[in-house]
Motif scaffolding. Structure first.
Motif, PDB file in Angstrom:
ATOM      1  N   GLU A 156       0.827  -1.206   0.000  1.00  0.00           N
ATOM      2  CA  GLU A 156       0.000   0.000   0.000  1.00  0.00           C
ATOM      3  C   GLU A 156       0.865   1.262   0.000  1.00  0.00           C
ATOM      4  O   GLU A 156       0.553   2.246  -0.661  1.00  0.00           O
ATOM      5  CB  GLU A 156      -0.924  -0.021   1.221  1.00  0.00           C
ATOM      6  N   SER A 157       1.993   1.242   0.753  1.00  0.00           N
ATOM      7  CA  SER A 157       2.906   2.397   0.759  1.00  0.00           C
ATOM      8  C   SER A 157       3.452   2.636  -0.630  1.00  0.00           C
ATOM      9  O   SER A 157       3.553   3.777  -1.087  1.00  0.00           O
ATOM     10  CB  SER A 157       4.110   2.146   1.673  1.00  0.00           C
ATOM     11  N   ARG A 159       2.103   1.753  -3.486  1.00  0.00           N
ATOM     12  CA  ARG A 159       1.048   2.263  -4.361  1.00  0.00           C
ATOM     13  C   ARG A 159       0.800   3.739  -4.095  1.00  0.00           C
ATOM     14  O   ARG A 159       0.603   4.543  -5.021  1.00  0.00           O
ATOM     15  CB  ARG A 159      -0.244   1.465  -4.142  1.00  0.00           C
ATOM     16  N   GLU A 160       0.836   4.120  -2.824  1.00  0.00           N
ATOM     17  CA  GLU A 160       0.614   5.527  -2.465  1.00  0.00           C
ATOM     18  C   GLU A 160       1.722   6.390  -3.067  1.00  0.00           C
ATOM     19  O   GLU A 160       1.463   7.470  -3.606  1.00  0.00           O
ATOM     20  CB  GLU A 160       0.614   5.683  -0.941  1.00  0.00           C
ATOM     21  N   GLU A 163       1.243   6.827  -6.809  1.00  0.00           N
ATOM     22  CA  GLU A 163       0.116   7.727  -7.048  1.00  0.00           C
ATOM     23  C   GLU A 163       0.534   9.174  -6.871  1.00  0.00           C
ATOM     24  O   GLU A 163       0.249  10.036  -7.713  1.00  0.00           O
ATOM     25  CB  GLU A 163      -0.973   7.384  -6.035  1.00  0.00           C
ATOM     26  N   ARG A 164       1.244   9.459  -5.784  1.00  0.00           N
ATOM     27  CA  ARG A 164       1.643  10.840  -5.524  1.00  0.00           C
ATOM     28  C   ARG A 164       2.702  11.298  -6.500  1.00  0.00           C
ATOM     29  O   ARG A 164       2.733  12.456  -6.915  1.00  0.00           O
ATOM     30  CB  ARG A 164       2.127  10.984  -4.085  1.00  0.00           C
ATOM     31  N   SER A 198       3.403  10.029   4.564  1.00  0.00           N
ATOM     32  CA  SER A 198       2.654   8.957   3.929  1.00  0.00           C
ATOM     33  C   SER A 198       1.487   8.624   4.851  1.00  0.00           C
ATOM     34  O   SER A 198       1.655   8.537   6.064  1.00  0.00           O
ATOM     35  CB  SER A 198       3.565   7.733   3.783  1.00  0.00           C
ATOM     36  N   THR A 199       0.292   8.467   4.288  1.00  0.00           N
ATOM     37  CA  THR A 199      -0.845   8.196   5.153  1.00  0.00           C
ATOM     38  C   THR A 199      -1.047   6.702   5.408  1.00  0.00           C
ATOM     39  O   THR A 199      -1.961   6.322   6.137  1.00  0.00           O
ATOM     40  CB  THR A 199      -2.153   8.759   4.536  1.00  0.00           C
ATOM     41  N   THR A 200      -0.205   5.871   4.808  1.00  0.00           N
ATOM     42  CA  THR A 200      -0.347   4.430   5.023  1.00  0.00           C
ATOM     43  C   THR A 200      -0.023   4.110   6.469  1.00  0.00           C
ATOM     44  O   THR A 200       0.947   4.618   7.031  1.00  0.00           O
ATOM     45  CB  THR A 200       0.613   3.652   4.101  1.00  0.00           C
ATOM     46  N   LYS A 468      -8.919   1.722   1.606  1.00  0.00           N
ATOM     47  CA  LYS A 468      -8.403   3.079   1.835  1.00  0.00           C
ATOM     48  C   LYS A 468      -8.657   3.478   3.287  1.00  0.00           C
ATOM     49  O   LYS A 468      -7.825   4.074   3.944  1.00  0.00           O
ATOM     50  CB  LYS A 468      -9.118   4.085   0.909  1.00  0.00           C
ATOM     51  N   HIS A 472      -5.250   3.376   5.963  1.00  0.00           N
ATOM     52  CA  HIS A 472      -4.680   4.712   6.007  1.00  0.00           C
ATOM     53  C   HIS A 472      -5.072   5.437   7.271  1.00  0.00           C
ATOM     54  O   HIS A 472      -5.995   5.037   7.979  1.00  0.00           O
ATOM     55  CB  HIS A 472      -5.128   5.517   4.780  1.00  0.00           C
TER      56      HIS A 472
END
Lengths: 489, 368
Positions: A156-157, A159-160, A163-164, A198-200, A468, A472
């Motif tokens: 997930e990190s 992927r985040e 994306e950013r 990072s919001t993960t 999500k 997160h």
């Protein structure tokens, strides 16, 4: 008791004048009345505000919770020690005796395992098997590995990050937020860094979601009937567990109820008269990062900070630039044991705690991804300064509050020889036990992970809104109020 | 009868003056104050002032002091700090660069071009609360700051006029009042409210506590190394002055492997008893040796009993240093505490003092 450097810098002495630094002054709602009112003390010691026409309204007592105080430096001092001990191994022991909860689950961190392996001179597998045996012997129902949930957060990190990266340069650098010492420090003194975090979720809290949401659902029990303990490498993790963001309002339960440090676990064994060495190992539970037959543990390639940087760089290299770089490649290059022609590693100021890892384009040999590790308070300072002045040219920074990252956590076991030389050697040995004593396994190669993700989130997998929400979190800067005493000298 | 003769007064600050710093040529003096500003002063005739200062001047009217005609205020730096500027220090290599540390927690670095004004080229943040002192290392490459948050920070010049934090040292258990660099080696001394002095060394940019000097029975306010660094003088709230010297260790040559970090050992060789100063001593400075005057130099102290004292330092028996009280000026700043004393590094026997009376005074130690 030792918090990480980031938190220890707070002014924990009793010299602060009351009210000067408290971030939680009583908020008084303006009623718009200018006719004044009086305060009356009721018979039972409660306070009432009496308006001009005699109307009485009960005033609420100001409440300050553990997480408000521990993230601030205002006034709570020695009381914090008392509050922290509410989350200790004593609580675990009493919950097990009490048996009022339906299920007790303990999650252990691989860094904790490495620390115990270093002390008792065993392999990490032997340690995990003994911890499982001991905890189950005490009445724990399941013993899990946070490295298992970490696989989910690694993906997930990554992927985040992608994306950013693709969205806009303004959203970079991405700062890793798994270290609660760093998060608390940033929230309190460097709120300008928060948009870059990072919001993960961290592995601890992702496991919290797995246990209290996914597992609870699967087993058909209410989340508040599960008591979830995490055995972790530092005290800051206790703060993380007590954050409001990880509190389930509906069931009034925390996703991780109690965090016990490696040292507290070891102390508990001594108090209970349990010999770690003489314990018969027990087979590992399912949610463990291990081979199918549980005869071998796996690790995630990277340092004891968790392997975030290595996995994210590998994922980004593959996804964005079609380069076949594995997390092991990044880890080997970072450690200096296996240089890679496309990964340039630079030790800033000759310090292994501050490394710049640059991915080069195979044709032009120009940098395409600039990552960095920043472990330890002083390097953290420089990162924050660069951020503030806009000179942080990194894409991703793995931040940890402790030098040498989590192997050196505040709650880890200490060597008998207290000299700095012995300590340095001990930490290095713990790091080796953590990072290179077992083979590494990619999250993609762990079949249980995929199964769990689709079972939990449905066919959309990690793209689903539920994912999500569950994977997160958010950050909240602490706003310092104006000095009410108005004193300035 | 040796005495300190007053030759100039510098008035202009609106609040107590906390510290003074001479530049390397001894012709500029930086001062900082509770009025949130720092100022740079110079004798109008340059270094020749110190050869021909004119007649000694009696102190001017305490109610409205004025600057002596032979000196002028060159610059006023007042736009960076939000609170008291507690410490100021000229860079050792350039009189165009100086650093200020403030109660607002920041340390600012100032530089000026030619005849321009001083501009703030860097702001070093990080201290949780009041910063108490800033000091440049003799090489000009390192800067040390300390503060009420009990920490000592070491910064290194990173090239583009900016500084990178290379160490945050948190071993003091209370407010750190001052930091002072050894004149020769890269060794830092810090003085604290926890009654101890700590010496710090570096091991490839990793700074560590190499020694803890205990002996004072109350807050240690500051200290100064002798000119060649053999001795360290420290002053305290306990009204004593202590002189420390390094002890030779037999096992110093033993290297304990890859992670070895040599410690140093200092012992107290001399104590000026608490009967000499009647209040807390806030500042001390150690001059270079004065041929014919003091073989180890003069030690000046600034005290809360409003007096400035000068001691002649000579080699005593064994390792000790003889400190003989040579001159004493009572009420050097009227009925105000003396916050700082600093010998001029280039013009021997010239002393600058700063007091709570908002005035800086320039004195000459007349030995006749």
């Amino acid at each position: 008791m030792a918090f990480s450097g980031g938190l220890r810098l707070t002014d924990l002495n009793d010299y602060i004048t009351p009210g000067q630094e408290c971030i939680k002054p009583v908020e008084v709602k303006k009623t718009g009345r200018s006719d004044g009112s009086q305060i009356k003390v009721g018979g039972t010691g409660e306070y009432y505000e009496v308006s001009k026409d005699g109307e009485e309204t009960k005033l609420e007592a100001a409440r300050i919770t553990l997480n408000d105080c521990l993230a601030c430096s205002g006034c709570v001092t020695s009381a914090e020690t008392v509050l922290i001990t509410m989350q200790s191994h004593h609580e675990l022991v009493s919950v097990l005796k009490d048996k009022s909860k339906q299920l007790v689950v303990v999650t252990i961190a691989p860094q904790t395992v490495a620390s115990l392996a270093q002390k008792y001179n065993m392999s990490t597998l032997e340690v995990s098997q003994r911890m499982t045996a001991i905890l189950k012997g005490m009445g724990v129902d399941h013993v899990y590995d946070s490295a298992f949930a970490r696989d989910i957060t690694l993906v997930e990190s990554a992927r985040e990050f992608v994306e950013r990266y693709q969205a806009s340069k303004q959203q970079l650098p991405v700062l890793a937020s798994w270290c609660p010492g760093w998060v608390c420090y940033a929230e309190k003194t460097h709120a300008e860094a928060l948009p870059y975090m990072s919001t993960t979720r961290s592995p601890q809290q992702a496991m919290g979601a797995v246990v209290k949401n996914y597992m609870a659902n699967k087993l058909g029990i209410a989340p508040d009937q599960i008591y979830h303990v995490a055995i972790m490498m530092c005290y800051d993790k206790k703060l993380e567990a007590s954050r409001d963001d990880f509190y389930n309002d509906v069931y009034k339960t925390r996703e991780v109820d109690c965090v016990v440090t490696t040292g507290e676990f070891d102390r508990m064994l001594a108090e209970q008269g349990i010999s770690f060495v003489d314990t018969t190992p027990a087979p590992l539970d399912s949610l463990f990062k291990a081979s199918k037959d549980s005869t071998a543990l796996y690790t995630s390639a990277g340092t004891s900070a968790g392997g975030g940087l290595e996995y994210v760089m590998s994922y980004a290299a593959r996804t964005l630039f079609k380069l076949n770089i594995s997390p092991e490649d990044v880890a080997g290059a970072g450690r200096g044991t296996r240089p890679h022609e496309l990964i340039q590693v630079k030790l800033v100021r000759n310090q292994s705690d501050h490394r710049e890892m640059v991915l080069l384009d195979p044709e032009t040999k120009e940098p395409i991804l600039k990552f960095a590790t920043v472990y330890g308070f002083r390097h953290l300072q420089n990162l924050v300064r660069k951020l503030k002045s806009g000179r942080a040219t990194y894409h991703y920074v793995e931040v940890a509050a402790c030098p040498s990252a989590c192997s050196n956590g505040g709650g880890q076991l200490q060597p008998e020889d207290p000299s700095p030389a012995a300590k340095k050697q001990w930490v290095a040995a713990t790091e080796t036990k953590y990072a290179t004593s077992c083979a590494s396994q990619l999250p993609e190669d762990n079949p249980l992970i995929k199964e769990l993700i689709y079972d939990w989130f449905g066919s959309e997998g990690l793209d689903s809104p539920l994912a999500k929400e569950q994977l997160h979190t958010e950050f909240h800067g602490v706003v310092a109020k104006v000095n009410p005493l108005g004193v300035s000298w | 009868m040796p005495q300190l003769r007053l030759f100039a007064e510098l008035a202009g600050h609106d609040d107590r003056v906390w510290q003074v710093s001479w530049d390397k040529t001894g012709t500029r003096l930086a001062t900082c104050s509770g009025d949130k500003s720092a100022r740079v002063w110079a004798p109008i005739s340059g270094s020749s002032f110190f050869e021909q200062p004119g007649a000694p001047a009696p102190p001017t009217d305490a109610e409205s002091p004025t600057t002596t005609a032979t000196w002028q205020c060159l610059d006023t730096i007042d736009n960076a700090h939000k609170r008291t500027v507690r410490s100021v220090c000229f860079a050792p290599t350039s009189s165009d660069t100086l650093a200020t540390a403030s109660f607002d927690g920041t340390t600012a670095i100032w530089a000026k071009e030619e005849d321009d004004e001083y501009e703030c080229v860097a702001t070093l943040e990080g201290h949780e609360n009041e910063a108490k002192c800033v000091a440049w290392s003799p090489s000009g490459q390192l800067l040390a700051t300390c503060g009420r948050d009990k920490s000592v920070w070491i910064w290194e010049a990173s090239g583009e006029g900016d500084f990178d934090c290379i160490s945050v040292l948190m071993e003091h258990t209370q407010d750190v009042k001052a930091v002072v660099w050894h004149p020769v080696h890269e060794l830092l001394a810090s003085f604290s409210y926890d009654d101890t002095i700590r010496l710090w060394k570096d091991d490839e940019d990793d700074w560590y506590s190499a020694a803890v000097l205990s002996g004072h029975t109350s807050t240690v306010w500051g200290g100064a190394f002798s000119a060649d660094g053999t001795y360290l003088a420290s002053v305290s709230d306990d009204r004593t002055v202590r002189v420390w010297a390094q002890e030779k260790r037999e096992d110093a040559a033993q290297n304990d492997g890859f992670y070895y970090r040599p410690e140093v050992s200092y012992k107290c060789v001399t104590v000026v008893p608490d009967t000499v100063h009647s209040r807390a001593i806030y500042s001390v400075d150690w001059s270079a040796p004065v041929p014919g005057g003091a073989s180890l130099g003069f030690v000046a102290t600034g005290c809360g009993d409003n007096s400035v004292r000068v001691f002649r330092a000579q080699q005593g028996n064994g390792d000790s240093v003889d400190l003989e009280l040579t001159a004493e000026t009572k009420n050097a700043h009227g009925l105000s505490d003396i916050n700082c004393v600093q010998w001029n590094p280039q013009h021997p026997r010239w002393l600058a003092t700063a007091g709570d009376d908002k005035v800086v005074r320039i004195w000459y130690l007349d030995l006749d």
